[in-house]
Design an enzyme around this catalytic site. Structure first.
Site, PDB file in Angstrom:
ATOM      1  N   LYS A   1       1.444  -1.571  -0.103  1.00 46.63           N
ATOM      2  CA  LYS A   1       0.281  -0.026  -0.163  1.00 46.63           C
ATOM      3  C   LYS A   1       0.972   1.093   0.089  1.00 46.63           C
ATOM      4  CE  LYS A   1      -3.965  -1.497   0.036  1.00 46.63           C
ATOM      5  NZ  LYS A   1      -5.271  -1.130  -1.184  1.00 46.63           N
TER       6      LYS A   1
ATOM      7  N   SER B   1       0.596  -9.832  -0.665  1.00 48.35           N
ATOM      8  CA  SER B   1       0.236  -8.931  -0.988  1.00 48.35           C
ATOM      9  C   SER B   1       0.486  -7.766   0.358  1.00 48.35           C
ATOM     10  CB  SER B   1      -1.422  -8.477  -1.100  1.00 48.35           C
ATOM     11  OG  SER B   1      -1.404  -8.978   0.020  1.00 48.35           O
TER      12      SER B   1
END
Length: 420
Positions: free
Chosen positions: A72, A322
């Site tokens: 992110k 992720s």
């Protein structure tokens, strides 16, 4: 999956066509230059376990080892670094279950911008505390990211702070797409890329880079079954909101795909698959045991897709992990759940005569069968039991489904009466 018929557009309220900003390879490359020295070039590690399962190379793109524990930071920093001075002075606001929150908070600290983050009630405590440690002001409201986003939007209107959306902005998509650039540089012969998917920013960015540089590479999005908004949205030709969600993968529990990622996903992503909660548990456990990687359930969704259907993915395969920001309490529950799904835990009940030595006899059978006893409990007072019987509940650790079956067979062969 049908290609989008009108690139760069979506249908707004009342059927009005709205022009959306395009995201191109040049945008991703510009973000990559911007992020040089800011983010970590995460390793691409081979997975022996998945390679054996698929019969060919499987590589793990370890964004769980990125700064702030997930990909992110890439999109957040890209978006925020392009704010004007006036916008920076107003501060930023975001909504997130944890990873985007930490990415925004860290990027804000690096750029000297004040940040306010809205997180759902029940967000993992480590993610909330980490966001605060990066310097953000944290508020909690709602039970999902979508509900928290409503509060973030209200904060934007009331204060003038700039909303840093978790996935629905061209700069966010471009920043996340830098994962795809790195991946192709690290594994130029890759044939399939599998990416966990929530709102779509990560897979849209990766697909933008991958399809521009290696159009033959298949890009697959993986969603949790309990929060799978993409299949219905793609069938409808526009983003559609889910009525409810239920998944341990809080990082990809997004009820409605983003408008900006939607067109890119529809045009560039080859397939969207969904994975069960049991598969998420198994994948997390496998990554922990075999690859020594701590990965949160959302981050393990792509690996879970390979576990469910290994024949569907042509190697060499790159699996994007992720994020690794997992609540330790959830991790303990998921490990136990994953071990049970893999046949590593066996719970059973048996009835034996209520006399000295009966329990030791059962335990001797289990020892001979090489089952590890975790817990034993007795029941003597139910109406279903004969006067001279006792029911023994057993929690056992086994080596897999075949071993569990063999343990039950050994108990039956010894004359121990199982209870259905």
């Amino acid at each position: 999956m049908s290609p989008r018929t009108s690139p760069g557009t979506s249908t707004g309220a009342g059927g009005r066509a709205e022009q959306l900003p395009a995201v191109t390879l040049e945008d991703v490359r510009a973000a990559d230059a911007l992020l040089d020295g800011v983010v970590r070039r995460t390793p691409l590690e081979p997975s022996a376990a998945l390679s054996e399962l698929l019969g060919g190379p499987v590589l793990l793109k370890c964004e769980n080892l990125q700064h702030a524990g997930s990909f992110k930071i890439r999109g957040a920093y890209t978006r925020m670094s392009r704010l004007s001075q006036a916008e920076r002075e107003r501060g930023v606001v975001a909504a997130s279950a944890g990873n985007h929150a930490q990415g925004v908070a860290l990027a804000a600290r690096l750029l000297g911008i004040r940040s306010t983050i809205w997180m759902p009630v029940g967000a993992p405590i480590p993610k909330v505390e980490a966001t605060r440690r990066y310097g953000a002001e944290v508020h909690q409201a709602g039970t999902t990211v979508d509900e928290a986003l409503v509060h973030a939007l209200a904060h934007e209107r009331e204060t003038g702070a700039v909303l840093i959306h978790p996935f629905d902005h061209a700069d966010i998509v471009a920043g996340q797409g830098t994962v795809g650039l790195e991946l192709l540089e690290q594994a130029p012969d890759v044939r399939t890329v599998v990416v966990c998917t929530g709102g779509g920013g990560l897979v849209a960015g990766i697909a933008t880079a991958v399809k521009a540089l290696a159009p033959h590479v298949r890009v697959v999005a993986a969603q949790a079954e309990g929060a799978a908004a993409w299949p219905a949205s793609l069938d409808a030709g526009e983003p559609r909101a889910l009525a409810r969600m239920a998944t341990m993968a809080d990082g990809i529990a997004v009820g409605r795909p983003g408008d900006v990622p939607f067109g890119l996903v529809r045009e560039l992503v080859d397939d969207v698959v969904t994975v069960a909660e049991e598969s998420l548990s198994r994948a997390l456990l496998m990554l922990l045991e075999r690859s020594k990687l701590v990965v949160e359930p959302a981050g393990a969704a792509a690996a879970a897709a390979l576990l469910e259907a290994p024949e569907a993915f042509e190697p060499p395969v790159a699996v994007v992990l992720s994020g690794g920001n997992v609540d330790p309490l959830l991790l303990m529950r998921v490990i136990r759940h994953g071990m049970a799904a893999a046949g590593r835990y066996l719970g059973c009940r048996v009835r034996v005569p209520d006399r000295p030595g009966a329990l030791s006899g059962v335990l001797a059978v289990l020892a001979e069968a090489d089952a590890n006893v975790l817990e034993v409990f007795h029941t003597r007072t139910t109406a279903a039991l004969a006067v001279d019987e006792v029911e023994i509940g057993l929690q056992l650790e086994t080596k897999g489904h075949d071993h569990a079956t063999a343990v039950l067979a050994a108990l039956a062969a010894s004359g121990v009466r199982p209870v259905a």
